[in-house]
Write an enzyme that holds these catalytic residues in place. Structure first.
Site, PDB file in Angstrom:
ATOM      1  N   GLU A  31       0.540  11.803 -55.543  1.00  7.50           N
ATOM      2  CA  GLU A  31      -0.131  12.748 -54.647  1.00  7.50           C
ATOM      3  C   GLU A  31       0.010  14.203 -55.107  1.00  7.50           C
ATOM      4  OE1 GLU A  31       1.721  10.196 -53.804  1.00  7.50           O
ATOM      5  OE2 GLU A  31       0.991   9.229 -51.973  1.00  7.50           O
ATOM      6  N   GLU A  38       3.326   3.242 -50.801  1.00  4.00           N
ATOM      7  CA  GLU A  38       3.938   3.453 -49.478  1.00  4.00           C
ATOM      8  C   GLU A  38       3.823   2.210 -48.618  1.00  4.00           C
ATOM      9  OE1 GLU A  38       1.754   7.207 -49.104  1.00  4.00           O
ATOM     10  OE2 GLU A  38       3.635   8.087 -48.453  1.00  4.00           O
TER      11      GLU A  38
HETATM   12  N1  T1G Z   1      -9.785   7.173 -53.634  1.00  2.99           N
HETATM   13  C1  T1G Z   1     -11.116   7.130 -53.856  1.00  2.99           C
HETATM   14  N2  T1G Z   1     -11.673   6.770 -55.037  1.00  2.99           N
HETATM   15  C2  T1G Z   1     -10.836   6.447 -56.033  1.00  2.99           C
HETATM   16  C3  T1G Z   1      -9.427   6.477 -55.877  1.00  2.99           C
HETATM   17  C4  T1G Z   1      -8.911   6.847 -54.606  1.00  2.99           C
HETATM   18  N3  T1G Z   1      -7.608   6.872 -54.359  1.00  2.99           N
HETATM   19  N4  T1G Z   1      -8.874   6.103 -57.064  1.00  2.99           N
HETATM   20  C5  T1G Z   1      -9.891   5.859 -57.906  1.00  2.99           C
HETATM   21  N5  T1G Z   1     -11.061   6.048 -57.298  1.00  2.99           N
HETATM   22  C6  T1G Z   1     -12.393   5.843 -57.889  1.00  2.99           C
HETATM   23  C7  T1G Z   1     -12.665   6.782 -59.047  1.00  2.99           C
HETATM   24  O1  T1G Z   1     -13.175   8.011 -58.558  1.00  2.99           O
HETATM   25  C8  T1G Z   1     -13.688   5.976 -59.828  1.00  2.99           C
HETATM   26  O2  T1G Z   1     -14.919   6.107 -59.099  1.00  2.99           O
HETATM   27  C9  T1G Z   1     -13.217   4.542 -59.657  1.00  2.99           C
HETATM   28  O3  T1G Z   1     -12.407   4.544 -58.469  1.00  2.99           O
HETATM   29  C10 T1G Z   1     -12.400   4.027 -60.819  1.00  2.99           C
HETATM   30  O4  T1G Z   1     -11.350   4.984 -61.021  1.00  2.99           O
HETATM   31  C11 T1G Z   1      -1.387   9.073 -47.771  1.00  2.99           C
HETATM   32  C12 T1G Z   1      -2.356  10.953 -49.419  1.00  2.99           C
HETATM   33  C13 T1G Z   1      -6.145   3.843 -59.956  1.00  2.99           C
HETATM   34  C14 T1G Z   1      -5.152   4.604 -62.144  1.00  2.99           C
HETATM   35  O5  T1G Z   1      -4.012   9.521 -56.678  1.00  2.99           O
HETATM   36  O6  T1G Z   1      -5.147   7.291 -60.643  1.00  2.99           O
HETATM   37  O7  T1G Z   1      -2.536   7.922 -51.235  1.00  2.99           O
HETATM   38  O8  T1G Z   1     -16.254   7.162 -60.955  1.00  2.99           O
HETATM   39  O9  T1G Z   1     -12.213   5.774 -63.259  1.00  2.99           O
HETATM   40  O10 T1G Z   1      -9.267   4.836 -65.200  1.00  2.99           O
HETATM   41  O11 T1G Z   1       0.364   9.321 -49.314  1.00  2.99           O
HETATM   42  O12 T1G Z   1      -8.279   5.747 -60.451  1.00  2.99           O
HETATM   43  O13 T1G Z   1     -16.368   4.690 -60.539  1.00  2.99           O
HETATM   44  O14 T1G Z   1     -17.351   6.294 -58.865  1.00  2.99           O
HETATM   45  O15 T1G Z   1      -9.911   6.459 -62.402  1.00  2.99           O
HETATM   46  O16 T1G Z   1      -9.004   2.441 -64.305  1.00  2.99           O
HETATM   47  C15 T1G Z   1      -3.088   8.648 -54.244  1.00  2.99           C
HETATM   48  C16 T1G Z   1      -5.936   7.898 -58.021  1.00  2.99           C
HETATM   49  C17 T1G Z   1      -4.201   9.018 -53.306  1.00  2.99           C
HETATM   50  C18 T1G Z   1      -4.619   7.366 -57.486  1.00  2.99           C
HETATM   51  C19 T1G Z   1      -7.461   3.656 -62.027  1.00  2.99           C
HETATM   52  N6  T1G Z   1      -3.620   7.805 -55.300  1.00  2.99           N
HETATM   53  N7  T1G Z   1      -6.600   6.960 -58.893  1.00  2.99           N
HETATM   54  O17 T1G Z   1      -7.857   4.358 -63.186  1.00  2.99           O
HETATM   55  O18 T1G Z   1     -10.378   4.052 -63.082  1.00  2.99           O
HETATM   56  S1  T1G Z   1      -3.641  10.098 -52.023  1.00  2.99           S
HETATM   57  C20 T1G Z   1      -4.063   8.342 -56.464  1.00  2.99           C
HETATM   58  C21 T1G Z   1      -6.153   6.777 -60.186  1.00  2.99           C
HETATM   59  C22 T1G Z   1      -2.588   9.109 -51.085  1.00  2.99           C
HETATM   60  C23 T1G Z   1      -0.986   8.939 -49.232  1.00  2.99           C
HETATM   61  C24 T1G Z   1      -1.695   9.838 -50.134  1.00  2.99           C
HETATM   62  C25 T1G Z   1      -7.001   5.888 -61.047  1.00  2.99           C
HETATM   63  C26 T1G Z   1      -6.413   4.486 -61.270  1.00  2.99           C
HETATM   64  P1  T1G Z   1     -16.316   6.052 -59.908  1.00  2.99           P
HETATM   65  P2  T1G Z   1     -10.964   5.416 -62.502  1.00  2.99           P
HETATM   66  P3  T1G Z   1      -9.122   3.889 -64.037  1.00  2.99           P
END
Ligand code: T1G
Length: 696
Positions: free
Chosen positions: A125, A105
């Site tokens: 999301e 975004e």
């Molecule tokens: N927020 C907080 N922590 C996150 C995070 C996030 N968005 N994404 C990953 N982590 C942490 C995860 O818990 C782990 O922590 C570490 O980072 C490594 O992640 C307003 C409302 C990016 C593809 O849904 O898909 O934006 O275990 O083990 O396999 O519109 O993380 O090390 O303590 O998954 O290499 C939308 C979610 C949010 C993306 C990387 N975004 N993340 O994968 O590593 S809502 C998502 C992923 C939003 C807006 C809306 C994956 C990754 P720890 P990982 P990975």
């Protein structure tokens, strides 16, 4: 600015860099830092254009999910993006890694987007039970059209840079040094006095009035029980209903707020973290040495052995399969090839990839050929004597340090380990059928299994695309032990007056992929029947009593595979249909037992089937068979299709309220007196304290 966002100028181009490892999540400090850096870049007269990019491994991967459910802190992400979009200086997003959610975004709030060829962008999301809440549902349709935007947002999948360029989202795809080329690109834009291009100024019309209702119908089955996909559609629809961008943003915010407070989103956000937490083993440091697994041996080329082998072949790990007879080997190899070719036919892999996997497959009839493998997994007949013979051979031939794993689903891993001289190298790896498809892998730690073996197998689980959950030794470990309690209650409910179809419908409507009896027909009624027959032979006094399911199995009504089991199945049709034969057997059983049948309510069916599972889950936690409630949640989501929008068995129980569940379990225990209704002490304690499993 602050230390998570920096600003520096390179010649005439200002660069805003976000540094918030591991994924540059857009937490409060980052949002504030972006605005401070934007102000600095705007005030910097020598900066003719601005680049925004992510430091480390990726462009921001979205809002900080951990902040949801806490009081919101200004500036909000929508406001940050609106201010980026209002910038009077050209703004270019330079993307690498995975720009997801709020990260994507942010790029849509820029005038231009340049991406590394390996970069991906997406709006996932919906998998958190949310929708893109920072303008994504309003800007993406303006760039790629309402239909494509709606499909991309509901799918919630990352898209490759090249694909995004074709769609008109990414302006330039580069390879090699992203920053150098992004600077170059920015200079070219400045040189040709390229215009500001706020996406909000673009028009969007629905391709046709029906695209929204048609799409809703097309996802109804797959999205059964979910809320977010339908809210996503409504938000995109709002973008087409008025050219007033702010009105669309307002509608997006309303829909987002509804989702954010929904139990479904709380559940899905819990699962997001839980499926990562399961890989962390309390007491085993993540730096624990892991053994190299370069070649795997599989004992048994049947359905399970073949399926297990495919997991490693698909991950590029050579496999040597051992069988007793050449004919069994040939059959097993042919089945593996058939499965791969079926996948290729669906376009999910190329024929080259099939050949690459098959080239890694080797077979043998001699145990001695397993002397060099790093891991052996046996998938032979579920009989302790046979397993011990196999492990005796493995103990004799395998090299020092080889990991010896059993795929048993019911037998005692400790007893198997004790039949070797190296119990510290023995572990259970319980795959779920079909083993090449089901994501769940229960890794069973024996009393003597070493930390190094556990750490190795847990890391290997992820490498072969499984969700590995570490469990302890007991009959059925976590998943099947809970399943057996539910199946028993389901059968009791039918004995008392319900029909199999009624029981199945209640659990299907709850969100499970199928009910207990359709599941039994899928697995095969003969499987349970043979085990019960074996127990009746070995230990008549304690064996389970003979019932109508045994009677059906004796008539070779084994389920889908024989065209009929609890339900009837028409040729080539897997739809379960009530069967007169089953009804007659149930009637006969009730008469023999003198059961006074009664009407059984749907509520009672749901409570008895699910609360007995919660009670067993609590006992599993008490005994340390599962380490945390989230482990039980993940087992049932990935092993049995527990609806992810309910967060898993224990998370759901917390949402219902343990006091309510405990009261019912006590009542059922008084009524039935059955041991399985004996309330778990842990459940009793938590209920008494007004707490939930999440408080553990
Ligand atoms: N927020 C907080 N922590 C996150 C995070 C996030 N968005 N994404 C990953 N982590 C942490 C995860 O818990 C782990 O922590 C570490 O980072 C490594 O992640 C307003 C409302 C990016 C593809 O849904 O898909 O934006 O275990 O083990 O396999 O519109 O993380 O090390 O303590 O998954 O290499 C939308 C979610 C949010 C993306 C990387 N975004 N993340 O994968 O590593 S809502 C998502 C992923 C939003 C807006 C809306 C994956 C990754 P720890 P990982 P990975």
């Amino acid at each position: 600015m602050n230390d998570v966002v920096s600003y520096k100028r390179d010649g005439e181009i200002g660069v805003i860099t976000i540094n918030n490892p591991p994924v540059n999540a857009l937490g409060h400090a980052v949002r504030q830092g972006i605005l401070d850096a934007l102000a600095q870049g705007t005030a910097d007269d020598d900066a003719k254009a601005l680049i925004i990019t992510g430091g480390g491994r990726t462009f921001p991967a979205g809002a900080d999910i951990r902040e949801f459910g806490k009081p919101p802190q200004e500036p909000s992400l929508p406001d940050v993006i609106n201010q980026l979009e209002a910038s009077k200086k050209l703004l270019i997003a330079a993307v690498h890694g995975t720009a997801l959610g709020g990260g994507m975004e942010i790029t849509l709030g820029c005038d231009y987007r340049v991406a590394l060829d390996s970069a991906k962008m997406g709006l996932p999301e919906v998998h958190l039970g949310l929708l893109p809440g920072a303008g994504g549902t309003q800007r993406l349709p303006r760039l790629i059209g309402a239909k494509a935007a709606m499909e991309a947002i509901v799918a919630g999948k990352p898209m490759k840079a090249a694909q995004l360029q074709k769609m008109g989202v990414v302006d330039k795809v580069v390879s090699g040094d992203l920053m150098a080329q992004a600077l170059d690109y920015a200079r070219q834009l400045v040189a040709k006095d390229a215009p500001l291009r706020p996406v909000r100024d673009l028009e969007v019309k629905a391709e046709s009035a029906d695209i929204f209702s048609d799409f809703e119908k097309s996802i109804a089955r797959k999205s059964r029980g979910f809320l977010a996909p339908f809210h996503c559609i409504k938000a995109v629809q709002a973008a087409t209903e008025s050219s007033d961008f702010e009105a669309g943003l307002k509608r997006e915010r309303e829909l987002f707020a509804e989702l954010l407070k929904s139990p479904e989103s709380a559940a899905q956000r819990h699962v997001f973290f839980a499926e990562r937490e399961v890989a962390k083993i309390p007491g085993i440091d993540k730096k624990t040495a892991k053994r190299d697994i370069e070649q795997v041996g599989i004992i048994g080329a049947g359905t399970m052995g073949g399926g297990i082998a495919m997991n490693f072949l698909s991950a590029g790990i050579p496999v040597r399969v051992l069988e007793m007879k050449q004919e069994a080997l040939d059959k097993g190899v042919a089945l593996i090839r058939k499965n791969y070719e079926a996948t290729a036919k669906k376009g999910r892999m190329t024929s080259d990839q099939v050949e690459k996997c098959m080239a890694l497959l080797d077979t043998t009839l001699a145990y001695d050929d397993l002397s060099e493998v790093d891991l052996v997994i046996e998938a032979v007949f579920e009989n302790m004597k046979v397993k011990k013979e196999v492990f005796g051979e493995l103990d004799r031939v395998c090299k020092k340090g080889a990991i010896l794993a059993t795929n048993t689903s019911t037998l005692d891993v400790n007893e198997i380990a004790q039949s070797t001289k190296r119990p510290e190298d023995v572990i259970g790896m319980h795959f779920f059928s079909p083993a090449n498809v089901m994501k769940l892998l229960e890794n069973v730690r024996g009393d003597k299994t070493s930390d190094e073996v556990i750490a190795t197998v847990m890391a290997l689980s992820k490498r072969i695309g499984k969700v590995g959950v570490l469990v302890g030794v007991c009959n059925g470990f976590v998943g099947n032990r809970i399943l057996h309690k539910r199946q028993h209650q389901a059968t009791q409910l039918v004995n008392e007056g319900a029909t199999p179809a009624q029981v199945d419908k209640v659990l299907f409507d709850f969100g499970l992929p199928m009910g207990p009896f359709a599941m039994a027909d899928l697995a095969g009624l003969d499987v349970g029947w043979r085990i019960r027959e074996g127990l009746r032979e070995d230990d008549p006094a304690n064996a389970p009593e003979y019932n109508w399911l045994d009677a059906l199995a004796e008539q070779k009504r084994w389920g889908q595979k024989t065209g009929g089991g609890v339900f009837d199945y028409a040729e080539g049709d897997r739809t379960p249909r009530p069967s007169d034969v089953t009804a007659a057997e149930i009637e006969k059983y009730r008469k023999e037992k003198g059961i006074e049948t009664r009407d059984v309510s749907d509520d009672e069916i749901l409570e008895r089937c699910l609360y007995v599972m919660v009670n067993e889950g609590a006992k599993i936690l008490e005994e340390g068979i599962a380490m945390r409630p989230l482990d039980v949640d993940i087992v049932w989501i990935y092993g049995y299709g527990f609806p992810v929008y309910r967060g898993g068995l224990m998370f759901w129980a917390d949402q219902v309220g343990l006091d309510k569940i405990y009261a019912k379990i006590k009542q059922f225990h008084e009524e039935a007196g059955e041991d399985e209704w004996k309330p778990s002490a842990l459940l009793e304690k938590l209920a008494g304290q007004g707490k939930g499993f999440g408080d553990l």
